[in-house]
Write a protein that holds these residues in place. Structure first.
Motif, PDB file in Angstrom:
ATOM      1  N   GLN A  92       0.819  -1.211   0.000  1.00  0.00           N
ATOM      2  CA  GLN A  92       0.000   0.000   0.000  1.00  0.00           C
ATOM      3  C   GLN A  92       0.853   1.260   0.000  1.00  0.00           C
ATOM      4  O   GLN A  92       1.872   1.334   0.683  1.00  0.00           O
ATOM      5  N   VAL A  93       0.403   2.254  -0.780  1.00  0.00           N
ATOM      6  CA  VAL A  93       0.970   3.601  -0.747  1.00  0.00           C
ATOM      7  C   VAL A  93      -0.040   4.474  -0.016  1.00  0.00           C
ATOM      8  O   VAL A  93      -1.133   4.729  -0.515  1.00  0.00           O
ATOM      9  N   LEU A  94       0.315   4.902   1.182  1.00  0.00           N
ATOM     10  CA  LEU A  94      -0.606   5.655   2.018  1.00  0.00           C
ATOM     11  C   LEU A  94      -0.842   7.055   1.470  1.00  0.00           C
ATOM     12  O   LEU A  94      -0.042   7.596   0.707  1.00  0.00           O
ATOM     13  N   GLU A  95      -1.946   7.652   1.892  1.00  0.00           N
ATOM     14  CA  GLU A  95      -2.245   9.033   1.518  1.00  0.00           C
ATOM     15  C   GLU A  95      -1.193   9.969   2.109  1.00  0.00           C
ATOM     16  O   GLU A  95      -0.742   9.788   3.238  1.00  0.00           O
ATOM     17  N   GLY A  96      -0.767  10.960   1.327  1.00  0.00           N
ATOM     18  CA  GLY A  96       0.119  11.971   1.882  1.00  0.00           C
ATOM     19  C   GLY A  96       1.532  11.999   1.344  1.00  0.00           C
ATOM     20  O   GLY A  96       2.382  12.718   1.865  1.00  0.00           O
ATOM     21  N   ARG A  97       1.834  11.217   0.305  1.00  0.00           N
ATOM     22  CA  ARG A  97       3.152  11.283  -0.337  1.00  0.00           C
ATOM     23  C   ARG A  97       4.289  11.059   0.661  1.00  0.00           C
ATOM     24  O   ARG A  97       5.179  11.891   0.819  1.00  0.00           O
ATOM     25  N   HIS A  98       4.241   9.920   1.345  1.00  0.00           N
ATOM     26  CA  HIS A  98       5.237   9.626   2.373  1.00  0.00           C
ATOM     27  C   HIS A  98       6.577   9.240   1.751  1.00  0.00           C
ATOM     28  O   HIS A  98       6.693   8.237   1.056  1.00  0.00           O
ATOM     29  N   CYS A  99       7.594  10.053   1.994  1.00  0.00           N
ATOM     30  CA  CYS A  99       8.962   9.796   1.549  1.00  0.00           C
ATOM     31  C   CYS A  99       9.912  10.046   2.713  1.00  0.00           C
ATOM     32  O   CYS A  99       9.576  10.735   3.679  1.00  0.00           O
ATOM     33  N   PHE A 100      11.116   9.481   2.603  1.00  0.00           N
ATOM     34  CA  PHE A 100      12.189   9.847   3.525  1.00  0.00           C
ATOM     35  C   PHE A 100      12.819  11.115   2.947  1.00  0.00           C
ATOM     36  O   PHE A 100      13.644  11.052   2.042  1.00  0.00           O
ATOM     37  N   LEU A 147      13.182  18.113  -1.337  1.00  0.00           N
ATOM     38  CA  LEU A 147      13.340  19.285  -2.199  1.00  0.00           C
ATOM     39  C   LEU A 147      12.645  19.105  -3.548  1.00  0.00           C
ATOM     40  O   LEU A 147      12.748  19.974  -4.409  1.00  0.00           O
ATOM     41  N   THR A 148      11.963  18.011  -3.723  1.00  0.00           N
ATOM     42  CA  THR A 148      11.257  17.765  -4.981  1.00  0.00           C
ATOM     43  C   THR A 148       9.810  18.243  -4.869  1.00  0.00           C
ATOM     44  O   THR A 148       9.307  18.524  -3.774  1.00  0.00           O
ATOM     45  N   SER A 149       9.118  18.301  -5.994  1.00  0.00           N
ATOM     46  CA  SER A 149       7.728  18.767  -6.019  1.00  0.00           C
ATOM     47  C   SER A 149       6.798  17.707  -5.422  1.00  0.00           C
ATOM     48  O   SER A 149       7.180  16.547  -5.229  1.00  0.00           O
ATOM     49  N   GLY A 150       5.551  18.124  -5.174  1.00  0.00           N
ATOM     50  CA  GLY A 150       4.576  17.182  -4.650  1.00  0.00           C
ATOM     51  C   GLY A 150       4.346  16.006  -5.581  1.00  0.00           C
ATOM     52  O   GLY A 150       4.238  14.857  -5.140  1.00  0.00           O
ATOM     53  N   GLY A 151       4.286  16.283  -6.887  1.00  0.00           N
ATOM     54  CA  GLY A 151       4.099  15.204  -7.850  1.00  0.00           C
ATOM     55  C   GLY A 151       5.266  14.242  -7.870  1.00  0.00           C
ATOM     56  O   GLY A 151       5.091  13.025  -7.958  1.00  0.00           O
ATOM     57  N   GLU A 152       6.476  14.774  -7.770  1.00  0.00           N
ATOM     58  CA  GLU A 152       7.672  13.926  -7.759  1.00  0.00           C
ATOM     59  C   GLU A 152       7.737  13.104  -6.476  1.00  0.00           C
ATOM     60  O   GLU A 152       8.171  11.943  -6.500  1.00  0.00           O
ATOM     61  N   GLN A 153       7.278  13.664  -5.375  1.00  0.00           N
ATOM     62  CA  GLN A 153       7.236  12.896  -4.131  1.00  0.00           C
ATOM     63  C   GLN A 153       6.218  11.759  -4.229  1.00  0.00           C
ATOM     64  O   GLN A 153       6.468  10.650  -3.731  1.00  0.00           O
ATOM     65  N   GLN A 154       5.089  12.027  -4.874  1.00  0.00           N
ATOM     66  CA  GLN A 154       4.100  10.963  -5.046  1.00  0.00           C
ATOM     67  C   GLN A 154       4.647   9.866  -5.942  1.00  0.00           C
ATOM     68  O   GLN A 154       4.471   8.678  -5.673  1.00  0.00           O
ATOM     69  N   MET A 155       5.337  10.243  -7.022  1.00  0.00           N
ATOM     70  CA  MET A 155       5.960   9.253  -7.893  1.00  0.00           C
ATOM     71  C   MET A 155       7.014   8.450  -7.141  1.00  0.00           C
ATOM     72  O   MET A 155       7.140   7.236  -7.349  1.00  0.00           O
ATOM     73  N   THR A 156       7.758   9.116  -6.263  1.00  0.00           N
ATOM     74  CA  THR A 156       8.773   8.422  -5.470  1.00  0.00           C
ATOM     75  C   THR A 156       8.124   7.408  -4.547  1.00  0.00           C
ATOM     76  O   THR A 156       8.600   6.274  -4.412  1.00  0.00           O
ATOM     77  N   ALA A 157       7.028   7.802  -3.898  1.00  0.00           N
ATOM     78  CA  ALA A 157       6.331   6.886  -2.996  1.00  0.00           C
ATOM     79  C   ALA A 157       5.801   5.674  -3.751  1.00  0.00           C
ATOM     80  O   ALA A 157       5.898   4.528  -3.280  1.00  0.00           O
ATOM     81  N   VAL A 183      -1.345  14.655 -12.258  1.00  0.00           N
ATOM     82  CA  VAL A 183      -2.250  13.533 -11.990  1.00  0.00           C
ATOM     83  C   VAL A 183      -2.365  12.645 -13.226  1.00  0.00           C
ATOM     84  O   VAL A 183      -2.310  11.414 -13.135  1.00  0.00           O
ATOM     85  N   GLN A 184      -2.497  13.267 -14.384  1.00  0.00           N
ATOM     86  CA  GLN A 184      -2.597  12.498 -15.625  1.00  0.00           C
ATOM     87  C   GLN A 184      -1.332  11.686 -15.872  1.00  0.00           C
ATOM     88  O   GLN A 184      -1.407  10.514 -16.264  1.00  0.00           O
ATOM     89  N   ASP A 185      -0.169  12.275 -15.622  1.00  0.00           N
ATOM     90  CA  ASP A 185       1.092  11.551 -15.804  1.00  0.00           C
ATOM     91  C   ASP A 185       1.154  10.324 -14.896  1.00  0.00           C
ATOM     92  O   ASP A 185       1.591   9.245 -15.319  1.00  0.00           O
ATOM     93  N   ILE A 186       0.719  10.495 -13.656  1.00  0.00           N
ATOM     94  CA  ILE A 186       0.765   9.388 -12.702  1.00  0.00           C
ATOM     95  C   ILE A 186      -0.176   8.266 -13.129  1.00  0.00           C
ATOM     96  O   ILE A 186       0.195   7.078 -13.133  1.00  0.00           O
ATOM     97  N   PHE A 187      -1.394   8.617 -13.516  1.00  0.00           N
ATOM     98  CA  PHE A 187      -2.348   7.581 -13.910  1.00  0.00           C
ATOM     99  C   PHE A 187      -1.966   6.920 -15.227  1.00  0.00           C
ATOM    100  O   PHE A 187      -2.210   5.724 -15.422  1.00  0.00           O
TER     101      PHE A 187
END
Length: 271
Positions: A92-100, A147-157, A183-187
């Protein structure tokens, strides 16, 4: 009994928090192997609670499944620890773009491979696969995740979860707080993963328009109950769904409740 093509069965699940606050009182759906299932509903409908029940994460938040069953690959998830489920392929990838955030993008991804005790050659191979699906991560591989964007953090997660080589990827609100193009890129990447690798995906989303565009099937939750299920392409064409969930015109919820499945029926009353 579901056939071998069904990877996840959620059957009439009821759940509470602190043995007092009812969160779910009748959620049912099936996810077939190699498909994308969207779990739709407004904020507070029970989507996140359902996903945490699927991954057996509710006890960590003083939650509990009171009745009903959830079976992954035929086994009751309530009898397995969350870590064991991850090793069995339910990630599971939890809500909130959890990254180290103090680690680089690549170090975050590698941590997913280490979690499954992957060998260096396997991890390197998987890294390249992640970069193929998410080219922006390749560009940011040496950048601290914080230091990355929100979208990049979501992709990382998502990439870190994929490094665990899941059979079933569970995503909670991956579009939250992100620009439409991101969002479109991720989907698009998720759909490509699904098509090319056969990865099964369960995604909870408030953004019904994008979820129905890329999913194979969908289940709608309202106040902790599954009220409608069916092929995503058909749900996109239904006037009641388009009105209430895609915001095309005002529509009362009662038009959806007409299609509420019975407690013993995991399928919606799609005609």
């Amino acid at each position: 009994m579901p056939g071998n093509d069904v990877i996840l069965v959620v059957d009439n699940v009821h759940a509470t928090y602190n043995h007092a606050i009812t969160a779910l009182h009748g959620v049912s759906f099936e996810l077939r192997r190699g498909e994308i299932l969207a779990l739709l509903g407004a904020n507070g409908a029970g989507k996140s609670t359902t996903l945490k029940a699927v991954s057996n994460l509710l006890p960590a938040e003083r939650g509990q499944t009171n009745s009903g069953t959830i079976r992954y690959e035929g086994a009751d998830v309530s009898r397995r620890k969350p870590g064991d489920l991850v090793r069995a392929g339910l990630v599971q990838v939890l809500e909130g773009r959890h990254c180290f955030k103090s680690l680089t993008v690549e170090e975050n991804l590698i941590s997913g491979g280490i979690g499954r005790s992957g060998r260096r050659a396997e991890i390197n191979q998987d890294l390249q696969r992640i970069y193929d699906f998410f080219p922006r991560l390749a560009e940011k591989r040496r950048t601290l995740s914080g230091l990355t964007s929100g979208g990049e953090q979501q992709m990382t997660a998502i990439g870190r979860a994929l490094m665990s080589r899941p059979c079933l990827l569970v995503l909670d609100e991956p579009s939250m707080g992100l620009a439409p193009l991101v969002v479109q890129d991720i989907f698009l990447a998720l759909k490509k993963l699904n098509r090319e690798t056969g990865l099964s995906i369960l995604v909870a989303e408030q953004n019904s328009a994008v979820a129905l565009k890329y999913a194979d099937h969908a289940t709608v939750l309202e106040n902790g109950v599954s009220v409608l299920s069916g092929p995503a392409a058909e749900l996109r064409q239904r006037e009641d769904v388009r009105a209430f969930y895609l915001g095309q015109q005002a529509s009362p919820l009662l038009s959806l409740l007409t299609f509420m499945p019975s407690p013993n029926n995991s399928e919606g009353a799609m005609k």
